[in-house]
Design a protein around this motif. Structure first.
Motif, PDB file in Angstrom:
ATOM      1  N   THR A 148       0.851  -1.158  -0.049  1.00  0.00           N
ATOM      2  CA  THR A 148      -0.016   0.095   0.074  1.00  0.00           C
ATOM      3  C   THR A 148       1.035   1.384  -0.096  1.00  0.00           C
ATOM      4  OG1 THR A 148      -1.917  -1.203   1.138  1.00  0.00           O
ATOM      5  CG2 THR A 148      -1.864   1.218   1.174  1.00  0.00           C
ATOM      6  N   HIS A 166      -6.221  -0.069  11.795  1.00  0.00           N
ATOM      7  CA  HIS A 166      -7.567   0.291  11.572  1.00  0.00           C
ATOM      8  C   HIS A 166      -8.296   1.440  12.786  1.00  0.00           C
ATOM      9  CE1 HIS A 166      -8.634  -2.284   8.041  1.00  0.00           C
ATOM     10  NE2 HIS A 166      -7.320  -1.844   7.771  1.00  0.00           N
ATOM     11  N   HIS A 177     -13.548  -4.637  12.154  1.00  0.00           N
ATOM     12  CA  HIS A 177     -12.567  -4.348  10.906  1.00  0.00           C
ATOM     13  C   HIS A 177     -13.318  -4.154   9.727  1.00  0.00           C
ATOM     14  CE1 HIS A 177     -14.339  -8.486  10.555  1.00  0.00           C
ATOM     15  NE2 HIS A 177     -13.886  -8.520   9.333  1.00  0.00           N
ATOM     16  N   ASN A 227      -2.577  -9.848   7.935  1.00  0.00           N
ATOM     17  CA  ASN A 227      -3.553  -9.992   6.774  1.00  0.00           C
ATOM     18  C   ASN A 227      -3.270 -11.174   6.123  1.00  0.00           C
ATOM     19  OD1 ASN A 227      -2.198  -6.600   5.760  1.00  0.00           O
ATOM     20  ND2 ASN A 227      -4.159  -7.248   6.203  1.00  0.00           N
ATOM     21  N   LEU A 273      -7.467 -10.465  -1.194  1.00  0.00           N
ATOM     22  CA  LEU A 273      -6.729  -9.324  -0.341  1.00  0.00           C
ATOM     23  C   LEU A 273      -6.289  -8.297  -1.030  1.00  0.00           C
ATOM     24  CD1 LEU A 273      -5.755  -8.614   2.653  1.00  0.00           C
ATOM     25  CD2 LEU A 273      -3.456  -9.494   1.969  1.00  0.00           C
ATOM     26  N   LEU A 288      -5.190  -5.316  -4.066  1.00  0.00           N
ATOM     27  CA  LEU A 288      -6.074  -3.874  -4.310  1.00  0.00           C
ATOM     28  C   LEU A 288      -5.795  -3.672  -5.719  1.00  0.00           C
ATOM     29  CD1 LEU A 288      -4.985  -1.879  -1.171  1.00  0.00           C
ATOM     30  CD2 LEU A 288      -7.298  -3.278  -1.611  1.00  0.00           C
ATOM     31  N   THR A 336     -10.403  -7.513   4.221  1.00  0.00           N
ATOM     32  CA  THR A 336      -9.732  -6.173   4.688  1.00  0.00           C
ATOM     33  C   THR A 336      -9.368  -6.385   6.298  1.00  0.00           C
ATOM     34  OG1 THR A 336     -10.400  -4.046   4.763  1.00  0.00           O
ATOM     35  CG2 THR A 336     -12.239  -5.530   5.506  1.00  0.00           C
TER      36      THR A 336
END
Length: 354
Positions: free
Chosen positions: A44, A94, A109, A156, A266, A268, A292
């Motif tokens: 990310t 988060h 989550h 994750n 998972l 993106l 997520t």
């Protein structure tokens, strides 16, 4: 605590980042201030560094990014009760509202009001970071800092693999980035009878072998759909973990899944992906699950136990530890795929130093 700190800042809406002096965060009564000892670079973060289409729509510069870290608490708010100065910790990234339906039914989550550290608010690519006390996760004092810093992405991998029972099943992991590599170890430890690792990156496929994958598939040499079916009685893999985000890989994952199988996604993708829902999902009875974050805090407990009992070994995933100031080299390694996990170490990273 007042003063300034060094931080990696996404200064403008463009490629790259800069090392800059920023104010040390001020905490409220429910927050803690953590001196960062080690911080790792996530996929990310690379999206944000590259300033791709996803980042352009999500991130607002200027701000401090980064969300994977470990460190030592140096200040606590007046209402903090379960954390103290000197604690060795990381954090769930988060930050949730605790008021919405998802939060109130144990699915934090999936909170509608989630703010992600280093994405929506200032993150941990800095000498200090603040987080709510609720998000603090304590470590054993003897845990190596580079391992402690990667527990969030390991979460994750654990969440993605364990969302579906894999015991006695064949599992295919599309994408051997750091989380995909850790997912291999999680799947093997959870009883998968065979694990396929799929990628085009030779460096990372070698790491996949070290992490215990039974079959290594180089998509530049073999068709993963054909390979997987040939090794599963022409049925396909029972469980697919999609970690790549590449449109072609996502479609191959759908094709490689056995009828009635499970696909946990998972990744993106940078842009919308076209898939054949009718023929690849509906007529074949597939279950497709978006993943997520981590379950708060079930996944953290699972991660801690897997590490504490030596059920999994993620040390091979950490291929580079670099000084914090060498972040540009770290991002280049990540962008080129010539690494596993890259961890940035603070100059005075020894435990107990302020």
């Amino acid at each position: 605590m007042c003063g300034t700190m060094k931080a990696i800042v996404k200064k403008e809406s463009a490629y790259g980042a800069v090392l800059a002096e920023m104010p040390i965060p001020e905490i409220n009564e429910h927050e803690v201030l953590i001196q960062v000892k080690a911080t790792s670079i996530c996929g990310t973060d690379v999206h944000i560094y590259n300033w791709d289409d996803w980042a352009k729509k999500r991130v607002k510069a200027p701000y401090i990014f980064g969300h994977e870290f470990t460190g030592e608490i140096v200040k606590v708010g007046q209402q903090v009760t379960r954390a103290k100065v000197g604690d060795f910790v990381s954090a769930e990234t988060h930050i949730v509202c605790n008021q919405c339906y998802m939060c109130l039914t144990g699915q934090q989550h999936l909170c509608h009001e989630t703010k992600i550290l280093g994405v929506d608010i200032d993150g941990c690519f800095a000498e200090y970071v603040k987080v709510p006390e609720q998000n603090v996760w304590h470590h054993p004092v003897d845990m190596p800092e580079e391992i402690a810093s990667i527990q969030e992405p390991l979460g994750n991998a654990v969440h993605t693999v364990l969302h579906t029972s894999v015991s006695g099943k064949s599992v295919a992991i599309f994408g051997c980035g750091p989380i995909g590599l850790m997912a291999i170890a999680v799947a093997k430890a959870s009883g998968a009878i065979r694990v396929f690792a799929i990628d085009k990156n030779e460096y990372r496929l070698k790491l996949a072998d070290k992490m215990g994958a039974d079959h290594i598939i180089d998509v530049g040499k073999d068709d993963p759909v054909t390979f997987i079916k040939q090794h599963t009685r022409m049925e396909g893999a029972d469980v697919i973990c999609e970690m790549s985000g590449h449109p072609r890989a996502i479609n191959q994952a759908l094709e490689a899944c056995a009828n009635g199988g499970k696909i946990n996604i998972l990744s993106l993708p940078e842009r919308p992906v076209t898939i054949d829902i009718t023929n690849h999902i509906v007529f074949r009875g597939l279950t497709v699950q978006g993943i997520t974050g981590r379950k708060m805090f079930e996944t953290w407990h699972q991660v801690s136990e897997l590490l504490k009992t030596n059920t999994i070994d993620v040390k091979p995933v950490v291929t580079h530890t670099l000084p914090f100031e060498d972040f540009e080299k770290g991002f280049e390694l990540m962008r080129n795929g010539t690494c596993g996990k890259v961890v940035l170490m603070m100059p005075s990273h020894e435990r107990g130093k302020k």
